[in-house]
Structures are given as C-alpha cells and as structure tokens.
Design a protein around this motif. Sequence first.
Motif, PDB file in Angstrom:
ATOM      1  N   ALA A   1     -14.113  74.548 -14.022  1.00 36.39           N
ATOM      2  CA  ALA A   1     -13.971  73.110 -13.058  1.00 36.39           C
ATOM      3  C   ALA A   1     -12.584  72.683 -13.137  1.00 36.39           C
ATOM      4  N   ARG A   2     -11.987  72.453 -14.132  1.00 36.66           N
ATOM      5  CA  ARG A   2     -10.561  71.841 -14.022  1.00 36.66           C
ATOM      6  C   ARG A   2      -9.495  72.807 -13.501  1.00 36.66           C
ATOM      7  N   TYR A   3      -9.601  73.934 -13.567  1.00 36.92           N
ATOM      8  CA  TYR A   3      -8.927  74.914 -13.068  1.00 36.92           C
ATOM      9  C   TYR A   3      -8.934  74.884 -11.632  1.00 36.92           C
ATOM     10  N   ILE A   4     -10.159  75.050 -11.128  1.00 40.48           N
ATOM     11  CA  ILE A   4     -10.738  75.131  -9.828  1.00 40.48           C
ATOM     12  C   ILE A   4     -10.071  73.867  -8.992  1.00 40.48           C
ATOM     13  N   LYS A   5     -10.349  72.672  -9.576  1.00 38.46           N
ATOM     14  CA  LYS A   5      -9.902  71.413  -9.120  1.00 38.46           C
ATOM     15  C   LYS A   5      -8.533  71.355  -8.892  1.00 38.46           C
ATOM     16  N   LYS A   6      -7.780  71.893  -9.859  1.00 33.88           N
ATOM     17  CA  LYS A   6      -6.091  71.606  -9.831  1.00 33.88           C
ATOM     18  C   LYS A   6      -5.781  72.679  -8.666  1.00 33.88           C
ATOM     19  N   ARG A   7      -6.353  73.872  -8.642  1.00 35.79           N
ATOM     20  CA  ARG A   7      -5.915  74.954  -7.649  1.00 35.79           C
ATOM     21  C   ARG A   7      -6.256  74.586  -6.460  1.00 35.79           C
ATOM     22  N   PHE A   8      -7.276  73.885  -6.097  1.00 34.66           N
ATOM     23  CA  PHE A   8      -7.852  73.709  -4.851  1.00 34.66           C
ATOM     24  C   PHE A   8      -6.945  72.765  -4.238  1.00 34.66           C
ATOM     25  N   GLU A   9      -6.911  71.569  -4.952  1.00 37.93           N
ATOM     26  CA  GLU A   9      -5.960  70.238  -4.686  1.00 37.93           C
ATOM     27  C   GLU A   9      -4.379  70.643  -4.213  1.00 37.93           C
ATOM     28  N   ALA A  10      -3.962  71.630  -5.100  1.00 41.57           N
ATOM     29  CA  ALA A  10      -2.634  72.027  -4.679  1.00 41.57           C
ATOM     30  C   ALA A  10      -2.665  72.926  -3.438  1.00 41.57           C
ATOM     31  N   MET A  11      -3.484  73.846  -3.198  1.00 38.46           N
ATOM     32  CA  MET A  11      -3.612  74.626  -1.983  1.00 38.46           C
ATOM     33  C   MET A  11      -3.750  73.787  -0.697  1.00 38.46           C
ATOM     34  N   GLN A  12      -4.555  72.544  -1.098  1.00 39.01           N
ATOM     35  CA  GLN A  12      -4.976  71.619   0.081  1.00 39.01           C
ATOM     36  C   GLN A  12      -3.787  70.895   0.569  1.00 39.01           C
TER      37      GLN A  12
ATOM     38  N   GLY B   1      -9.335  77.401   1.994  1.00 42.43           N
ATOM     39  CA  GLY B   1      -9.915  78.688   1.587  1.00 42.43           C
ATOM     40  C   GLY B   1      -9.141  79.877   1.326  1.00 42.43           C
ATOM     41  N   PHE B   2      -9.232  80.236  -0.041  1.00 46.71           N
ATOM     42  CA  PHE B   2      -7.934  81.295  -0.651  1.00 46.71           C
ATOM     43  C   PHE B   2      -8.852  82.254  -1.619  1.00 46.71           C
ATOM     44  N   MET B   3      -8.135  83.400  -1.974  1.00 51.27           N
ATOM     45  CA  MET B   3      -8.401  84.121  -3.057  1.00 51.27           C
ATOM     46  C   MET B   3      -7.665  83.765  -4.078  1.00 51.27           C
ATOM     47  N   ASP B   4      -8.395  83.538  -5.298  1.00 55.55           N
ATOM     48  CA  ASP B   4      -7.751  83.398  -6.730  1.00 55.55           C
ATOM     49  C   ASP B   4      -7.908  84.492  -7.535  1.00 55.55           C
ATOM     50  N   GLU B   5      -6.676  84.993  -8.303  1.00 52.75           N
ATOM     51  CA  GLU B   5      -6.912  85.987  -9.158  1.00 52.75           C
ATOM     52  C   GLU B   5      -7.635  85.896 -10.278  1.00 52.75           C
TER      53      GLU B   5
ATOM     54  N   TYR C   1     -15.167  74.049  -4.549  1.00 57.76           N
ATOM     55  CA  TYR C   1     -14.353  72.865  -5.029  1.00 57.76           C
ATOM     56  C   TYR C   1     -15.406  71.698  -5.329  1.00 57.76           C
ATOM     57  N   LYS C   2     -16.307  71.520  -4.395  1.00 63.57           N
ATOM     58  CA  LYS C   2     -17.076  70.307  -4.728  1.00 63.57           C
ATOM     59  C   LYS C   2     -18.121  70.683  -5.932  1.00 63.57           C
ATOM     60  N   ASP C   3     -18.612  71.799  -6.199  1.00 60.12           N
ATOM     61  CA  ASP C   3     -19.283  72.465  -7.288  1.00 60.12           C
ATOM     62  C   ASP C   3     -18.388  71.951  -8.652  1.00 60.12           C
ATOM     63  N   ALA C   4     -17.180  72.194  -8.790  1.00 61.90           N
ATOM     64  CA  ALA C   4     -16.278  71.868  -9.725  1.00 61.90           C
ATOM     65  C   ALA C   4     -16.374  70.302 -10.087  1.00 61.90           C
ATOM     66  N   LEU C   5     -16.403  69.528  -8.903  1.00 62.50           N
ATOM     67  CA  LEU C   5     -16.135  68.149  -9.032  1.00 62.50           C
ATOM     68  C   LEU C   5     -17.346  67.738  -9.719  1.00 62.50           C
ATOM     69  N   ASN C   6     -18.739  68.214  -9.267  1.00 56.69           N
ATOM     70  CA  ASN C   6     -19.836  67.970  -9.901  1.00 56.69           C
ATOM     71  C   ASN C   6     -19.920  68.332 -11.310  1.00 56.69           C
ATOM     72  N   ILE C   7     -19.545  69.129 -11.520  1.00 56.03           N
ATOM     73  CA  ILE C   7     -19.646  69.375 -13.228  1.00 56.03           C
ATOM     74  C   ILE C   7     -18.574  68.535 -13.743  1.00 56.03           C
TER      75      ILE C   7
END
Length: 311
Positions: free
Chosen positions: A267-278, A284-288, A298-304
């Motif tokens: 969740a920490r990773y997704i939040k940081k990555r999404f907000e940087a891309m936002q 909406g993007f592919m992450d390795e 992203y919303k699921d990560a925030l909920n977690i």
Amino acid sequence: MLFDEKFIEIVQEAIDQDNENFFIKALSHASPRQRKENFCAPMMVSALNAKHLNHLDEFPSDAAIINLEDGVAPQKKRIALLAACYFLQHLPQNAPYTIVRINPLDEGGEEEIALLNRFFPHAIRVPKVRSKEDLQRARELIDDAISLHASIETKEAFVNLQTLATSKAECFYLGILDLLADMGIPQNVLKLSNPTIDHILSIFLLQSLANGIKPVSFVYQDYKNIEEFTQWCEYEYAMGYRAKGVLGPKQAEVALRIFKTVDIQRARYIKKRFEAMQKQGITGFMDEKYGFIDEPIYKDALNILKSKGEL
C-alpha cells in the motif's frame, strides 16, 4: 515486561493459592482506553498465567485475549477473573490491544462483565452467542467505552450471521471447531481447500465485512506445526482475511508477517507511485512491481493504510 518479576511471583502465588483477598484488597478502578481495532494476530493468554501476562509487551502479537472461558477450570474461574482485573488495573496505555474472553452470559458472563466494566479492557469477547438478542443484551451490559466482540461458534449464530452482523459488535471470531461439532460435522474436514471449510470461511468473511465488522479467522490448534499454519495464513490472506487468532509467539510472527507487513508495504508503494504519476497527469499506468495501477487500486491502498492507522 510490564511488572517487576518478583512482584509477578507474588501474584502467581496468589493465583495458585486461590487467594481472593490479595486481589480484592488491591482492586480499585482503571481509565477508559483508546480503541485501536486494527490488530491482526490476537494471541490467547490464560488469566491464570501471570508470567505470560507480564510479557505481553514483548510478544510479537499486536493484541492479547485474556481467557476466562475454555481451559479455565470451573473452580478457578473466580480467581481468573480477579487476576484479569488486577492486570488490567495496572496495564499501561501503550500495551497491546487487550480483549477479555468471558464465559457465556448465563454461565457467569454477566457477573464478569459487571466487574470488568470497572477496569476497561479494550474489548470484551462474548462466546456461544446464538441470536441478535444475545448481542444486544451483551451491548447493554458492557460499558460504552469497551468494544463488543463475539465468537461465532454455534450453528444458530452461523445461520443468523446476517442478523447478528447488524448488531453493535465490532469484531467476530470464527470458532470453527465448536461450530463443526455443533453442526455434527467431523473435525477431520478442517483441511486446506476442503469445499465445506471454504464455504464456511467465505460466508463468515463476507457477511462480516459487508456489515462493517472485523472478521478474525479460527485458531489453528497444532501450535508446533508452523509450516501448515503458514499455509493456512497464506490461504486465508488470499481469500481476503486480515486477522487470525494465534497461539504463542511463533504463530504471531507468521500472522503479522502475512496479514500486516505485506499489505502495508504494498500500500505504501502504490500510494507513493500513484501520487508521483498523478502529478504528471497520469492516473493509469503499468508498474513493473505490481502490474496495472489506476485510481481504484490507489483507493484500495489508501483504505489499507487507513485501517492500519497510517492515514
């Protein structure tokens, strides 16, 4: 270690000798505690084992269930209750989330609640409930500052899960061995990928979550078989569970690693990555590392993160 070891020896001696006066003279009151229901590895500890209670702050679990029910002989239940209250009276605010599992309401539970209300465990867990009325009765008895938890371990409770879930309970625990026995199903069906067990686990999980109640999966009894316990945790994590009852520190370490650490790191990773891309106008993007990430992910990560107290 919560108390001086010499003092704990005195407390254990009072327990062993059924010395009620030791506790009665010392009991006063405690203060309400801050609720934090985001635990994932509640560990069962007997109220009669002062040494184990004294080391709760050192165990790897993030919650403790002080047990007054199964495993406490009838002639020891009174002294177990007094010892639990004494422990709660001295429990520091930064101690693990503390739940007391009482006896059934009509088998001493009401009287136990009346005394426990003065010492404010984080929660009181009520066993053998069968109907919404049982939970309503418990909620009326328990101080408003204390959370209501319940064991789902009777066939009536399982059939009435949807109705029970509309009560004011905050957490349900699946007592699967008692439930199987009550239904007349042999306990040897309790195996990974058994369709009957999968159905029970799924219904319990979905009915609880759909009504905003935290579901805690069953306690795995073979505490020495860490390999199979790990398999159960991974299996239940894949189903959607984020908490499981544990016996002992080794099980707690596994449960915390699977149910808590993995979720938080992702969740920490997704939040940081999404907000940087936002910030670049891309939502909406592919992450390795985690594949396609978009706003729902992203919303699921925030909920977690919110459920873990990080937001």
